[in-house]
Design an enzyme around this catalytic site. Structure first.
Site, PDB file in Angstrom:
ATOM      1  N   ASP A 189       0.840  -1.188   0.000  1.00  0.00           N
ATOM      2  CA  ASP A 189       0.000   0.000   0.000  1.00  0.00           C
ATOM      3  C   ASP A 189       0.877   1.240   0.000  1.00  0.00           C
ATOM      4  O   ASP A 189       2.025   1.208   0.424  1.00  0.00           O
ATOM      5  CB  ASP A 189      -0.840   0.044   1.287  1.00  0.00           C
ATOM      6  CG  ASP A 189      -2.012  -0.897   1.218  1.00  0.00           C
ATOM      7  OD1 ASP A 189      -2.257  -1.457   0.140  1.00  0.00           O
ATOM      8  OD2 ASP A 189      -2.662  -1.073   2.258  1.00  0.00           O
ATOM      9  N   LYS A 195      -3.812   2.966  -2.472  1.00  0.00           N
ATOM     10  CA  LYS A 195      -5.062   3.705  -2.617  1.00  0.00           C
ATOM     11  C   LYS A 195      -4.836   5.003  -1.885  1.00  0.00           C
ATOM     12  O   LYS A 195      -4.416   5.003  -0.744  1.00  0.00           O
ATOM     13  CB  LYS A 195      -6.212   2.962  -1.927  1.00  0.00           C
ATOM     14  CG  LYS A 195      -6.548   1.679  -2.599  1.00  0.00           C
ATOM     15  CD  LYS A 195      -7.975   1.303  -2.221  1.00  0.00           C
ATOM     16  CE  LYS A 195      -8.218  -0.169  -2.408  1.00  0.00           C
ATOM     17  NZ  LYS A 195      -7.553  -0.987  -1.385  1.00  0.00           N
ATOM     18  N   MET A 209      -9.682   7.296   8.821  1.00  0.00           N
ATOM     19  CA  MET A 209     -10.096   7.913   7.555  1.00  0.00           C
ATOM     20  C   MET A 209     -11.141   8.997   7.786  1.00  0.00           C
ATOM     21  O   MET A 209     -12.105   9.124   7.045  1.00  0.00           O
ATOM     22  CB  MET A 209     -10.653   6.843   6.595  1.00  0.00           C
ATOM     23  CG  MET A 209      -9.589   5.844   6.187  1.00  0.00           C
ATOM     24  SD  MET A 209     -10.185   4.552   5.094  1.00  0.00           S
ATOM     25  CE  MET A 209     -10.736   3.317   6.270  1.00  0.00           C
TER      26      MET A 209
END
Ligand code: SAH
Length: 483
Positions: A251, A273, A386
């Site tokens: 990642d 991402k 997030m």
């Protein structure tokens, strides 16, 4: 150049070994001798407490007094472990005249044999010697190897030892046998042993024996949690997996320092991402994992934090399972734990919070599915992943559902990394303060009384940034910038 030492592993079971000395050093040597099944004969005026106990228990014999040459009668080896140089010298000379090998602890010049530093996994032993020139280097290397080899190596040696006769009978020719072992070691047996599935490993070995040499071994995928960024927070298992990987799919959140720890010639593919776009679709990640595993590669899927905490690790394993690809999981330190620790915020505290909730503001459907009633409860800590783009919603909903407006919060940006920033305030001002300090992803939001402790308990990086004094008629600024 001086000649090299001749390395050997001695079978001392049932054999007498003289140890001269009764202190702490002698005790360590006697312990190692007992471990090897030897019969230690200790000679010394007095014994340490443990040596005395072993003597009482009959595990060692003891000659009380000062060294006499007769102590070397009938023994196979001699170890001098006294702090008296003259005694050590006398022991070494007497041993030499009798052609007995002698070790004088920490004195290579007086010794005719040396005791190496050892890494032991069951019957497997790795001995390291610097020939007495730099014992510290040998010890350093030993610690490195200790970290590198998990204890399934002992189980592997045990298993292959039990099947040794069968393996030799099945593959009498040396080259054949070597190929068989190479395939076996690259295949499922070591993995099953790491997973503590000893019976399955044994069955797999039997199967390999009945089939004979095979086509290339099937690949595997190891889902590895890389932690928040500080390589010191990797687990030993993570390090080992990264050292063995052929392909690493990582990642974007995985730090460069962590990637630097991986095997140099592994193929690295970023499948990041990011909130800014440039993301690899989950199905493409799945396809990459499948492609490399099917090509027989050892694939490491490296994820920030822990793979099972908001990391889609579950989906990836379900896919691998459906395609019959073998997998393992190495947990990592998730952002909530790392950010809390590195900002001095205990997530639970007997005075403030009896529970902890990990939530994400990034939901498959919408944030309406969050149970705000439960999230707003007092005496618990919320760790929001997030959340940078949804701070206003969090503030509004938590307060609307009863959490006090003056509840402390901390935003930890780039937690456990060099660039870490900790920003604190109270819930009512959450969005404004984040805007003021231009908080960016990755950041973790911690809401609860414990967040205020960051001011007293911070220890890493810069001190927490506190809120500026609140202007009287503030309107919530547009937060769309903060992704
Ligand atoms: N599997 C990861 C989480 C992935 S979701 C884990 O267990 O940590 C990504 C979110 O994690 C980010 O938006 C942020 O909220 C949080 N995060 C990950 N690393 C972080 C870090 N070093 N500092 C602060 N937050 C982090």
């Amino acid at each position: 150049m001086s000649a090299a030492l001749f390395p050997l592993f001695a079978d001392l079971r049932g054999r007498a070994v003289r140890v001269v000395g009764g202190g702490a050093v002698a005790e360590r040597k006697v312990e190692a001798l007992l471990h090897a099944g030897a019969l230690p004969r200790v000679g010394a005026p007095a014994l340490s407490a443990r040596l005395a106990r072993w003597a009482d228990e009959g595990r060692i014999s003891w000659d009380a007094g000062f060294f006499v040459p007769q102590w070397l009668d009938g023994v196979w080896l001699v170890i001098a472990a006294t702090d008296d140089n003259a005694v050590n010298r006398a022991v070494a000379a007497e041993a030499d005249s009798r052609r007995l090998l002698a070790n004088v602890v920490d004195d290579a010049a007086l010794s005719s044999f040396q005791v190496p530093a050892i890494v032991e996994r069951g019957q497997l032993q790795i001995a390291i010697s610097s020939g007495g020139h730099a014992p510290m280097v040998a010890r350093h290397l030993r610690r490195r190897l200790e970290a590198l080899l998990d204890d399934s190596w002992g189980a592997l040696v045990g298993l292959l030892g039990r099947q040794r006769a069968r393996i030799r009978a099945r593959f009498p020719e040396m080259g054949q046998r070597r190929r068989f072992f190479e395939q076996l070691l690259a295949g499922a047996v070591p993995r099953l042993l790491r997973q503590r599935q000893d019976q399955a490993a044994e069955a797999e070995l039997q199967r390999a024996l009945s089939l004979g040499p095979q086509a290339a071994a099937a690949g595997t995928v190891t889902l590895v949690g890389a932690g928040p960024g500080d390589p010191g927070l990797l687990t030993l298992n993570a390090l080992r997996a990264m050292n063995q990987a052929d392909v690493i799919l990582h990642d974007r959140l995985v730090s460069a320092e962590v990637l630097a720890m991986a095997r140099r010639d592994a193929t690295r593919i970023e499948v990041g991402k990011s909130a800014q776009g440039h993301s690899t679709r989950q199905q493409d990640i799945h396809a990459l994992m499948l492609e490399h595993a099917r090509a027989g590669k050892r694939v490491v899927r490296l994820k920030g934090g822990d793979p099972f905490v908001f990391g889609r690790g579950g989906e990836e394993l379900e896919m691998l399972k459906a395609h019959g690809i073998a997998f393992e999981v190495v947990p990592g330190i998730t952002a909530a734990l790392a950010c809390a620790a590195y900002s001095g915020i205990p997530l639970t505290h007997r005075d403030h919070a009896q529970g902890l909730r990990l939530v994400t503001a990034h939901c498959k459907d919408s944030m309406d599915t969050l149970d705000w009633q439960a999230l707003a409860q007092e005496r618990q800590t919320l760790a929001v992943y997030m959340g940078v783009a949804s701070l206003e919603t969090f503030r509004d909903q938590l307060i609307a559902h009863g959490r006090a407006a003056h509840t402390p919060f901390a935003l930890v940006e780039n937690g456990a990394r060099r660039e870490q920033r900790v920003i604190t305030g109270t819930l009512a001002d959450l969005a404004e303060i984040a805007h003021h300090f231009e908080v960016r992803s990755p950041a973790l939001l911690i809401v609860g009384e414990v967040a205020a402790l960051a001011h007293a308990l911070h220890w890493y990086g810069a001190a927490p940034l506190a809120a500026p004094t609140r202007p009287s008629n503030v309107t919530a600024p547009n937060l769309s910038r903060a992704a």
